[in-house]
Design an enzyme around this catalytic site. Structure first.
Site, short mmCIF file in Angstrom:
data_model
loop_
_atom_site.label_atom_id
_atom_site.label_comp_id
_atom_site.label_asym_id
_atom_site.label_seq_id
_atom_site.Cartn_x
_atom_site.Cartn_y
_atom_site.Cartn_z
CG ASN A 21 87.28 73.33 19.07
OD1 ASN A 21 86.76 74.36 18.37
ND2 ASN A 21 87.51 72.33 18.36
CE LYS A 66 68.09 63.35 24.50
NZ LYS A 66 66.91 63.91 24.90
CE LYS A 119 101.15 72.33 19.67
NZ LYS A 119 99.92 73.24 20.13
N1 CTP Z 1 95.51 69.56 13.95
C1 CTP Z 1 95.26 68.83 13.19
N2 CTP Z 1 94.56 67.53 13.50
C2 CTP Z 1 94.55 67.33 14.60
C3 CTP Z 1 94.59 68.17 15.67
C4 CTP Z 1 95.31 69.50 15.21
O1 CTP Z 1 95.36 69.05 11.69
N3 CTP Z 1 93.94 66.03 15.04
C5 CTP Z 1 96.36 70.82 13.41
C6 CTP Z 1 95.38 72.09 13.51
O2 CTP Z 1 94.41 72.27 12.52
C7 CTP Z 1 96.25 73.14 13.80
C8 CTP Z 1 97.45 72.36 14.40
O3 CTP Z 1 97.32 71.10 14.02
O4 CTP Z 1 96.79 73.75 12.71
C9 CTP Z 1 97.97 72.72 15.86
O5 CTP Z 1 96.78 72.23 16.80
P1 CTP Z 1 97.04 72.10 18.20
O6 CTP Z 1 95.81 71.55 18.77
O7 CTP Z 1 97.54 73.37 18.88
O8 CTP Z 1 98.19 71.02 18.51
P2 CTP Z 1 98.53 69.79 18.87
O9 CTP Z 1 99.45 69.18 18.24
O10 CTP Z 1 96.89 68.97 19.01
O11 CTP Z 1 98.79 69.93 20.31
P3 CTP Z 1 98.29 70.31 21.70
O12 CTP Z 1 96.77 70.00 21.42
O13 CTP Z 1 98.68 69.06 22.61
O14 CTP Z 1 98.35 71.54 22.11
#
Ligand code: CTP
Length: 402
Positions: free
Chosen positions: A209, A288, A336
C-alpha cells in the site's frame, strides 16, 4: 517552568537579530539563565552589549578569545545548556550544521550539544525557497533538530513571502513546549509500528500500500527525543531510522504480528501507525507467475488484526491506533476505537490535501472510546507525533500509571 533552565541563544547575522533581544529579555524575566553567543556577522546588526545587559551575562563571540571566562567555551556551554536556540538562523548556519561544519564558537557548540536545539530560520524568500536551503532544513529535521517555521509577511528586503522570523512570543511558546517535553518519557518503552507491509505473490511480486512510514518514524523520533526507549517495527520504507532507537525490520503482516506480540509484554505503550495489509495472497507461488492467461484471479485470505489482538491482550499498556479513512471519518473511527479496545485512535481523511500517505503534514482527528472527538489543525507529522505522545501521557497520569 523556565526558572533555572540554562538556555543558550545563538545569534547569527540577519536583520531579525534585533528580535532575539526581546526573546533574551523575556527569558531572563522568566528567570531562565540565559547566555548569548554571537557570530561575527551578528555583531554587525546588534551590539554584544545589548545582549550582555539583557541576559546579565557576558556575551561569547569567539572560540579562542582571550579573556573570556571558560577555557573551552563551546564544550562547556554545550554541556551546561538545557536548550540551544539559534535565532535568527541564517542560511549559512543552517548549511554549516547540515554539512557538518564546525568552524566558529556557535557551530562548534551546536556540534557538541546533546540537549535539544531549536533553529529559527529567517531570510529572504528566495533564499528560503532555494532547494539547497530546503534540503538542509530537511536534513536538520531528519537529524532531530527542532525548527520554528518562518512566517509569511513583509521581509526586510521589501518583498513579501515566507522567511520572516516568527514573533518572539511564538518562539517563546515553542521553547516552553520543548523544555516541558524534554525527558518526560524517560523510563518508558514505546513500541511503534510504521510503514506498509508486503504480502508476497511470488518470488518477485508483492501486494502493498501507499504508506511512506513518515508518521511512524516521526512518532519514534519524538518519543526517543523525550527520553523513551523506542522499539520501531518497520515495514519496508525509504527512511533513515532516528538515532538511538531499536529498529526491527519486517516485511509481512504475519512477521509484524509475531514481533509485536513478542515485544508487547515489555512495553508501556504502542503506537500502531503501520498500514497493515488486511489480506494476503492465499498461496505464494514458488516460481514467478507467468503471463499465460488473459485473466488472473488471485485468492486472498485475511491477515491477523494485530491491533485487535493487542487490545484483547492489553494490561497496563496504552494503545494508540491509526485509521486512514476516505469518508465518514468520525463514525468509522469511533467504532474502531471501541471494537479494538484502544485508548486513542488517530483518524485522518486521506483524501484531504496535506493529509495522509507520503505527505509531510497530516490533518488528524483524535478519537477516544468515551466518544470525545478532537479535530486537530493541519500540522507537520513531528508536531502531530508530539501531540499524540502528550495525549498518551495525560491518559497515563489520569490513570495514575505514572
Ligand atoms: N491494523 C493492524 N492489523 C491489521 C490491520 C490494521 O494492526 N491487520 C491496525 C493499523 O496499524 C491501524 C489500525 O489497525 O493502527 C487501523 O487500521 P485500518 O486498516 O484503518 O482498520 P481496519 O480495522 O482494518 O478497518 P478497515 O480497513 O475496514 O477500514
Amino acid at each position: 517552568m523556565l526558572a533555572g533552565k540554562v538556555i543558550t541563544i545563538g545569534v547569527t547575522g540577519g536583520i531579525a537579530a534585533y528580535k532575539a533581544a526581546w526573546l533574551v529579555s523575556n527569558l531572563a524575566g522568566l528567570e531562565a539563565e540565559v547566555h548569548v553567543m554571537m557570530t561575527r556577522s551578528a555583531k554587525a546588526f546588534v551590539s554584544p552589549l545589548t545582549f550582555q545587559v539583557l541576559s546579565g551575562h557576558p556575551v561569547r563571540t569567539g572560540l579562542f578569545t582571550a579573556g573570556e571566562d571558560a577555557p573551552i567555551p563551546h564544550v562547556e556551554m554545550a554541556a551546561r545548556s538545557d536548550l540551544l536556540v539559534i535565532v535568527p538562523a541564517t542560511a549559512n548556519i543552517i548549511g554549516k550544521v547540515a554539512g557538518g561544519i564546525a568552524d566558529d564558537l556557535l557551530s562548534t557548540t551546536i556540534m557538541a550539544a546533546t540537549c535539544p536545539v531549536l533553529f529559527c530560520p529567517a531570510m529572504n524568500v528566495n533564499m528560503y525557497r532555494n532547494p539547497v536551503v530546503q534540503r538542509n532544513l530537511a536534513m536538520l529535521r531528519e537529524l532531530g533538530y527542532h525548527l520554528a517555521e518562518p512566517e509569511v509577511g513583509r521581509l526586510a528586503c521589501g518583498t513579501e513571502g515566507r522567511g520572516r522570523l516568527p514573533e518572539p512570543e511564538i518562539i517563546l511558546e515553542q521553547i516552553k513546549d520543548i523544555l516541558s517535553r524534554a525527558g518526560d518519557l524517560s523510563g518508558m518503552t514505546v513500541l511503534v509500528t510504521a510503514g506498509p507491509t508486503r504480502e508476497p505473490l511470488d518470488p518477485v511480486r508483492y501486494i502493498t500500500n501507499r504508506s511512506s512510514g513518515k508518521m511512524g518514524y516521526a512518532v519514534a523520533r519524538a518519543a526517543s527525543r523525550r527520553g523513551a526507549r523506542v522499539i520501531l517495527v518497520s515495514g519496508a520504507v525509504g527512511l533513515e531510522p532516528p538515532p538511538g532507537i531499536k529498529l526491527i525490520p519486517v516485511e509481512t503482516a504475519r512477521q509484524m504480528f509475531d514481533v509485536v506480540m513478542e515485544q508487547f509484554p515489555t512495553v508501556d505503550m504502542v503506537v500502531k501507525s503501520a498500514a497493515v495489509a488486511d489480506y494476503r495472497p492465499k498461496e505464494m507461488a514458488v516460481q514467478k507467475i507467468k503471463k499465460n492467461e488473459n485473466n488472473l484471479i488471485l485468492e486472498l485470505e485475511k491477515n491477523p488484526d494485530i491491533l485487535f489482538e493487542l487490545g484483547r491482550r492489553k494490561g497496563r499498556q496504552l494503545l494508540v491506533g491509526f485509521a486512514a479513512e476516505t469518508g465518514d471519518v468520525e463514525e468509522n473511527a469511533l467504532s474502531k476505537v471501541r471494537h479494538k479496545n484502544l485508548d486513542l485512535l488517530v483518524a485522518n481523511d486521506v483524501t484531504l490535501p496535506g493529509a495522509g500517505f507520503g505527505a509531510d503534514t497530516n490533518i488528524a482527528t483524535l478519537v477516544y472510546p468515551d466518544g470525545t472527538v478532537i479535530p486537530l489543525p493541519k500540522m507537520d507529522k513531528l508536531s502531530l507525533a508530539h501531540r499524540i505522545l502528550d495525549e498518551v501521557l495525560t491518559l497515563r497520569r489520569a490513570r495514575n500509571i505514572l
